[in-house]
Design a protein around this motif. Structure first.
Motif, short mmCIF file in Angstrom:
data_model
loop_
_atom_site.label_atom_id
_atom_site.label_comp_id
_atom_site.label_asym_id
_atom_site.label_seq_id
_atom_site.Cartn_x
_atom_site.Cartn_y
_atom_site.Cartn_z
N ASP A 101 -47.15 77.87 -35.39
CA ASP A 101 -46.72 77.45 -36.72
C ASP A 101 -47.23 78.40 -37.81
O ASP A 101 -48.43 78.69 -37.87
CB ASP A 101 -47.22 76.03 -37.02
N GLU A 102 -46.32 78.85 -38.64
CA GLU A 102 -46.68 79.69 -39.77
C GLU A 102 -47.54 78.88 -40.74
O GLU A 102 -47.19 77.77 -41.12
CB GLU A 102 -45.42 80.18 -40.49
N PRO A 103 -48.69 79.40 -41.16
CA PRO A 103 -49.53 78.62 -42.07
C PRO A 103 -48.91 78.52 -43.46
O PRO A 103 -48.12 79.38 -43.87
CB PRO A 103 -50.84 79.42 -42.11
N ASP A 104 -49.24 77.45 -44.16
CA ASP A 104 -48.83 77.32 -45.55
C ASP A 104 -49.60 78.29 -46.44
O ASP A 104 -49.14 78.69 -47.49
CB ASP A 104 -49.05 75.89 -46.04
N PHE A 105 -50.80 78.62 -46.02
CA PHE A 105 -51.62 79.57 -46.76
C PHE A 105 -52.69 80.11 -45.82
O PHE A 105 -52.92 79.57 -44.73
CB PHE A 105 -52.27 78.92 -47.99
N THR A 106 -53.33 81.19 -46.20
CA THR A 106 -54.48 81.69 -45.46
C THR A 106 -55.61 81.94 -46.43
O THR A 106 -55.39 82.26 -47.61
CB THR A 106 -54.17 82.99 -44.70
N VAL A 107 -56.83 81.78 -45.97
CA VAL A 107 -57.99 82.03 -46.81
C VAL A 107 -59.01 82.82 -46.01
O VAL A 107 -58.93 82.94 -44.79
CB VAL A 107 -58.65 80.74 -47.33
N ALA A 108 -59.97 83.37 -46.73
CA ALA A 108 -61.15 83.94 -46.09
C ALA A 108 -62.35 83.12 -46.52
O ALA A 108 -62.48 82.77 -47.69
CB ALA A 108 -61.34 85.40 -46.50
N VAL A 109 -63.20 82.74 -45.57
CA VAL A 109 -64.36 81.93 -45.90
C VAL A 109 -65.62 82.77 -45.78
O VAL A 109 -65.74 83.64 -44.91
CB VAL A 109 -64.47 80.68 -45.00
N ALA A 130 -61.69 86.41 -42.32
CA ALA A 130 -60.44 86.53 -43.07
C ALA A 130 -59.31 85.81 -42.36
O ALA A 130 -59.37 85.48 -41.18
CB ALA A 130 -60.09 88.01 -43.25
N ASP A 131 -58.26 85.55 -43.13
CA ASP A 131 -56.99 85.03 -42.62
C ASP A 131 -57.15 83.72 -41.85
O ASP A 131 -56.50 83.51 -40.82
CB ASP A 131 -56.31 86.08 -41.73
N VAL A 132 -58.01 82.84 -42.32
CA VAL A 132 -58.12 81.51 -41.72
C VAL A 132 -56.88 80.71 -42.14
O VAL A 132 -56.59 80.59 -43.33
CB VAL A 132 -59.40 80.80 -42.18
N PRO A 133 -56.11 80.15 -41.19
CA PRO A 133 -54.87 79.47 -41.56
C PRO A 133 -55.12 78.12 -42.22
O PRO A 133 -56.05 77.40 -41.86
CB PRO A 133 -54.14 79.31 -40.21
N GLY A 134 -54.27 77.81 -43.19
CA GLY A 134 -54.35 76.53 -43.88
C GLY A 134 -53.00 75.84 -43.91
O GLY A 134 -51.95 76.50 -43.91
N TYR A 135 -53.04 74.52 -43.94
CA TYR A 135 -51.81 73.71 -43.93
C TYR A 135 -51.98 72.53 -44.88
O TYR A 135 -53.11 72.14 -45.22
CB TYR A 135 -51.52 73.19 -42.52
N TYR A 136 -50.86 71.95 -45.27
CA TYR A 136 -50.89 70.73 -46.08
C TYR A 136 -50.72 69.52 -45.17
O TYR A 136 -49.74 69.41 -44.43
CB TYR A 136 -49.80 70.77 -47.16
N PRO A 152 -54.67 70.01 -48.80
CA PRO A 152 -54.84 71.31 -48.15
C PRO A 152 -56.05 71.29 -47.23
O PRO A 152 -57.14 70.87 -47.63
CB PRO A 152 -55.05 72.26 -49.33
N VAL A 153 -55.87 71.75 -46.00
CA VAL A 153 -56.97 71.82 -45.03
C VAL A 153 -56.91 73.17 -44.32
O VAL A 153 -55.84 73.75 -44.15
CB VAL A 153 -56.89 70.68 -43.98
N LEU A 154 -58.07 73.65 -43.92
CA LEU A 154 -58.13 74.81 -43.06
C LEU A 154 -58.14 74.36 -41.60
O LEU A 154 -58.57 73.25 -41.29
CB LEU A 154 -59.40 75.62 -43.32
N VAL A 155 -57.68 75.22 -40.72
CA VAL A 155 -57.79 74.97 -39.28
C VAL A 155 -58.77 76.00 -38.74
O VAL A 155 -58.49 77.20 -38.71
CB VAL A 155 -56.44 75.05 -38.58
#
Length: 730
Positions: A311-319, A327-333, A352-355
């Motif tokens: 599944d394509e993430p809704d967003f990605t973040v770096a923690v 980097a590029d931690v996937p996030g979804y709603y 919004p949550v990270l996986v």
């Protein structure tokens, strides 16, 4: 001897710095990605027990001598993190507290000879174990000075005889007051008393915080979410540090402990989750005040219909965490996230949550199903009371959660200036106000709001109602907009700085536009924030009518331009910031999405071969723009984008100069060969072949084409990213 035991520090998610912003469609503001950051003031003393006692003692009175370099007591800011097994000091704080200098009983200072690995969501690092000392803290509402920070000693709560650890210099973590401290107190976090003040040139934003005796109850808050203390045995006696058995000195038993004061466990909440028709009930989630973002494990996400592989993430973040940046931690709603509580569960939608798999502090061989971050509790008062029940009756260990303490203030269609009470449906917004500056009358045309005096609010949201019904908030010259939380620019909304400034925990562009000249400062104290352009257009320096450049735009903090976002620059000359757009980032920048350029002809400027426009500078630049939209140039010129470690340069060069060095030679052929078939075509090879051997010195005498050759300037070209940068030929 180096201890091989690994301890967990879930400060790994403290201040999850978003470097790659949201992709895909923008979502309306609601539960933020980042929540509040609970910060406290700390001081250290020279207290330790010179007998065989290794347990810290909770105390309400400061004993011993306050530590500080040169004998001057020092105070510092620390993140209150219930997910950290131990309290941490930065390398700088270790020196500022004078812990490297001799004191009575500690002729070699407080640095021990032993180290320990710390694990978190981003990996591990090795930290120094400090000799025991006193550790005291209180909420920053009790500060008595800020230049430097000073605290009211009479209000400090503490632990004697406790061993902290010192982070390596390369760590991005701040000072951390961990669960080894917080487990000894009930912590009252008061969002209804927000603290916003300047310290060491940075803005600190934190709720007021009080440390109360265990079992103090909810301080008038009725809603109570039961906490599980896992493993329970860790909470039944004070945490302790460990003697160095292999180098034990009976006269100095506190020297060089082999383990710091640590509580290997955590606080857990029961939650219900729902997403796309799937539900997961009564799941035990780790509660971590050092995580401003909520998290699902990969298995939990899969049970809710989210497959991070497919599944394509809704967003990605770096923690940012104990092991550096991931980097590029996937996030979804997530459709719905419920914290179970007596007196009314806390139900949040579109969360919004990270996986991300994070080790379980109560069982480090496994991972937690998820983490409840502070974004789910933003704008509420809390009491965290980890008082073990021990069969004594009364309330279980609990998290008390108030109703929201913030108020909604909505912009009225007849509004004009921020300070006019008639511009708002609930009067002038104050420190606890969420200011919603939204276009609410679809039948009206564009609207304009003006902030012409300094203002401080909780949060600001700006949005329009459509392409012809935009809403612009202008921040005028010398005016400052300060928020406790974030600033959100939504679809068809615009914030324009006309020499003004914004000071916020973060600024997020879910659409709309950010333009003009001025300064945007983000973050909270030692924790850096970000401007993240998820799906909007950032146009630094653009005038109100987008016809000339007023000045540079500066971001203090991180900047991210996402896959659906645009950085737009204007060019009317060669002077950086005043004749062409310049974005100055005092922090890291992560780039994706589109770079767009346009020429302003008010001064009759025509780009010449060899022109270099430094459109962006940053402490460190990662990523590249995926597409370039530029005006057409004469046939003998080509746009080329070069990425340096700290700058992005837009150049006007010779067709075939694929690496941007203003010479067409074999090096350009190497660049072309690497990208042929995917990034470069045969036509671009012909450019190189025709111009082989050419350089700026050889073409300098060639006359410029007439202005008529630029009549097609409005035609924009779209090209794909390639090795060595983007380029577009006229």
């Amino acid at each position: 001897m180096t201890s091989s035991r690994r301890i967990l520090c879930a400060a790994a998610l403290a201040a999850a710095a978003v470097l790659n912003p949201l992709a895909g469609s923008a979502h309306a503001t609601g539960v933020p990605i980042g929540g509040f950051l609970p910060l406290v003031g700390i001081g250290l003393t020279d207290e330790f027990d010179d007998d065989l006692n290794t347990f810290p003692t909770a105390t309400t009175g400061v004993g011993g001598t306050m530590l500080g370099a040169g004998g001057v007591p020092h105070y510092d800011v620390a993140l209150l993190d219930t997910g950290a097994a131990v309290s941490l000091l930065t390398r700088q704080a270790f020196h500022d507290f004078g812990m490297n200098t001799a004191s009575p009983g500690e002729p070699d200072g407080y640095r021990g000879s032993e180290t320990i690995p710390i694990g978190g969501a981003t990996g591990t690092l090795v930290a120094d174990i400090n000799d025991p000392h006193g550790l005291y803290a209180s909420g920053l509402q009790h500060r008595t000075g800020v230049a430097p920070l000073a605290m009211n000693d009479a209000l400090l709560q503490g632990q004697t005889n406790t061993s902290t650890i010192t982070l390596p210099a390369e760590s991005d973590l701040p000072n951390v007051l961990g669960l080894s401290y917080a487990s000894q107190y009930a912590t009252y976090i008061r969002s209804d008393q927000p603290q916003i003040f300047a310290l060491n040139g940075k803005t600190v934003r934190t709720p007021s915080i009080e440390f109360l005796p265990l079992g103090s109850g909810g301080q008038g808050i009725v809603r109570r979410a039961p906490l599980s203390l896992n493993p329970s045995g860790s909470f039944q006696q004070p945490p302790s540090w460990l003697y160095n058995i292999e180098n034990f000195d009976l006269d100095n038993p506190q020297e060089n402990p082999s383990l710091p004061t640590v509580i290997q466990g955590g606080l857990f909440l029961n939650v219900n989750l729902a997403n796309s028709g799937a539900t997961l009930n009564n799941s035990s989630f780790f509660f971590d005040t050092g995580a401003d973002v909520s998290v699902l494990s990969e298995l939990t996400a899969l049970q809710l219909g989210i497959d991070v592989v497919l599944d394509e993430p809704d967003f990605t973040v770096a923690v940012i965490g104990s092991g550096g940046v991931k980097a590029d931690v996937p996030g979804y709603y997530l459709d719905q996230f419920t914290i179970q509580a007596l007196g009314g569960s806390v139900v949040s939608n579109n969360v919004p949550v990270l996986v991300l798999d994070v080790a379980d502090p109560s069982n480090p061989a496994n991972i937690v199903p998820g983490i409840v971050g502070t974004n789910l509790l933003a704008g509420r008062n809390l009491v965290i009371d980890p008082n073990p029940s021990l069969g004594g009756g009364g309330a279980s260990p609990s998290l008390y959660i108030s109703d929201p303490v913030t108020t909604q203030h909505n912009w009225l269609p007849t509004g004009g200036t921020w300070t006019n009470p008639g511009s708002w449906d609930a009067g002038l917004p104050g420190a606890l106000a969420i200011a919603n500056i939204r276009h609410t009358r679809p039948q009206d045309g564009p609207q304009h709001a003006t902030l012409d005096v300094d203002a401080t609010v909780w949060e600001v949201n700006v949005s329009g109602a459509g392409p012809l019904r935009a809403l612009r908030l202008s921040v005028t010259e010398g005016t400052k907009l300060t928020t406790f939380a974030g600033v959100n620019i939504e679809s068809f909304g615009e914030i324009r700085l006309s020499g003004g400034s914004i000071d916020a925990q973060y600024l997020e562009m879910l659409g709309g536009r950010l333009s003009g000249k001025g300064i945007i400062t983000t973050g909270s104290g030692p924790i850096t924030g970000q401007v993240e352009n998820r799906a909007g257009t950032l146009a630094p320096g653009f005038s109100a009518d987008s016809s000339y450049i007023e000045g540079p735009l500066r971001i203090v903090g991180r900047f991210a331009n996402g896959p659906d976002a645009t950085l737009e620059i204007g060019i009317q000359g060669t002077a950086a910031g005043t004749q062409y757009s310049q974005l100055i980032v005092d922090g890291d920048a992560n780039l994706d999405g589109s770079l767009s350029a346009q020429l302003f002809f008010a001064g009759g400027f025509t780009p010449s071969l060899g022109n270099v426009f430094t459109i962006l500078t940053a402490t460190n630049i990662s990523g590249q723009f995926d597409s370039l939209n530029v005006p057409t140039l004469a046939p003998n010129k080509m746009w080329q984008v070069t990425y340096d470690a700290t700058a992005v340069l837009l150049k006007v060069t010779i067709p075939g100069d694929f690496n941007g060095d203003f010479t067409v030679d074999g090096a350009d052929l190497d660049t072309w060969s690497e990208g042929f078939g995917t990034l470069f075509s045969g036509a671009s090879f012909l450019d190189w072949q025709r111009n082989l051997g050419m350089s700026l010195s050889l073409v300098a005498a060639v006359p410029e084409p007439s202005a008529l050759a630029l009549v097609a300037v409005a035609a924009m070209m779209l090209v794909r990213r390639r090795s060595g940068g983007l380029l577009a030929r006229g």
